[in-house]
Design a protein around this motif. Structure first.
Motif, mmCIF file in Angstrom:
data_model
loop_
_atom_site.group_PDB
_atom_site.id
_atom_site.type_symbol
_atom_site.label_atom_id
_atom_site.label_comp_id
_atom_site.label_asym_id
_atom_site.label_seq_id
_atom_site.Cartn_x
_atom_site.Cartn_y
_atom_site.Cartn_z
ATOM 1 N N PRO A 18 84.935 60.755 -11.361
ATOM 2 C CA PRO A 18 85.949 59.983 -12.078
ATOM 3 C C PRO A 18 86.537 60.822 -13.200
ATOM 4 O O PRO A 18 85.813 61.524 -13.898
ATOM 5 N N CYS A 27 73.612 49.141 -16.771
ATOM 6 C CA CYS A 27 74.892 48.684 -16.224
ATOM 7 C C CYS A 27 74.644 47.570 -15.210
ATOM 8 O O CYS A 27 73.714 47.642 -14.418
ATOM 9 N N LYS A 41 85.745 48.729 -13.548
ATOM 10 C CA LYS A 41 84.961 49.250 -12.432
ATOM 11 C C LYS A 41 84.771 50.759 -12.528
ATOM 12 O O LYS A 41 83.672 51.269 -12.303
ATOM 13 N N LYS A 42 85.841 51.502 -12.893
ATOM 14 C CA LYS A 42 85.721 52.964 -12.930
ATOM 15 C C LYS A 42 84.737 53.413 -14.016
ATOM 16 O O LYS A 42 84.017 54.383 -13.838
ATOM 17 N N GLN A 53 81.268 52.734 -12.611
ATOM 18 C CA GLN A 53 80.884 53.762 -11.651
ATOM 19 C C GLN A 53 80.472 55.059 -12.363
ATOM 20 O O GLN A 53 79.562 55.754 -11.926
ATOM 21 N N TYR A 54 81.140 55.362 -13.465
ATOM 22 C CA TYR A 54 80.841 56.577 -14.215
ATOM 23 C C TYR A 54 79.480 56.476 -14.924
ATOM 24 O O TYR A 54 78.717 57.429 -14.954
ATOM 25 N N ASP A 90 76.966 54.087 -14.326
ATOM 26 C CA ASP A 90 75.853 53.576 -13.537
ATOM 27 C C ASP A 90 74.929 54.736 -13.161
ATOM 28 O O ASP A 90 75.361 55.747 -12.629
ATOM 29 N N GLU A 127 89.257 57.651 -3.201
ATOM 30 C CA GLU A 127 88.246 57.881 -4.223
ATOM 31 C C GLU A 127 88.171 59.368 -4.521
ATOM 32 O O GLU A 127 88.237 60.204 -3.635
ATOM 33 N N ASP A 172 85.539 46.826 -2.548
ATOM 34 C CA ASP A 172 86.009 48.147 -2.179
ATOM 35 C C ASP A 172 87.058 48.151 -1.075
ATOM 36 O O ASP A 172 87.667 49.167 -0.801
ATOM 37 N N TYR A 223 82.019 43.747 -14.784
ATOM 38 C CA TYR A 223 80.994 44.751 -15.003
ATOM 39 C C TYR A 223 80.649 44.799 -16.493
ATOM 40 O O TYR A 223 81.518 44.612 -17.345
ATOM 41 N N GLN A 282 76.712 44.688 -12.460
ATOM 42 C CA GLN A 282 77.877 44.107 -11.810
ATOM 43 C C GLN A 282 77.580 42.613 -11.689
ATOM 44 O O GLN A 282 76.649 42.214 -11.007
#
Length: 128
Positions: free
Chosen positions: A72, A43, A29-30, A33-34, A36, A68, A57, A2, A45
């Motif tokens: 986050p 961002c 990844k975390k 996700q935060y 994006d 999950e 996932d 990412y 991938q």
């Protein structure tokens, strides 16, 4: 893999990463996700499998499924005085912003470092 690129603003610090304007950084990844969907970031991938984009996932056979969380958790890195002294002004200012401060109110490097150390201690006490 990412990546995130800060496309608005000068600096941004989050989850132990300091982003500078137009600098592409590899992220976990975390963090992806935060960030994006944040209008300040582009961002991406980069390793999406063509046949199954959800593979990332799904837990492997010998792994426990990861639960999950709704949001986050921001893991705040605790900086030492020596680490802060080794940073440039932009990096220090990003941390000040992340801690809720205004870098324009701090005159020099020593004031930025003092602010960061003091606010880290306050956040540690509040988190206990």
């Amino acid at each position: 893999m990412y990546t995130a690129e800060l496309i608005k603003g000068k600096t941004y610090a989050v989850m132990g990463h300091v982003f500078l304007l137009n600098q592409v950084k590899e992220i976990e990844k975390k963090v992806f996700q935060y960030l994006d969907g944040n209008e300040f970031f582009d961002c991406k991938q980069l390793d999406v499998p063509v046949d199954d984009p959800k593979t990332d996932d799904q837990p492997k056979e010998d792994e426990e499924p990861v639960k999950e969380e709704e949001e986050p958790q921001q893991e705040q890195k605790i900086y030492t005085e020596a680490e802060l002294k080794g940073m440039n002004k932009t990096e220090q200012e990003a941390i000040v912003i992340d801690l809720g401060g205004d870098p324009a109110q701090l005159k020099d490097k020593s004031e930025r470092i003092a602010f960061i150390l003091e606010h880290q201690q306050q956040q540690e006490k509040a988190g206990e």
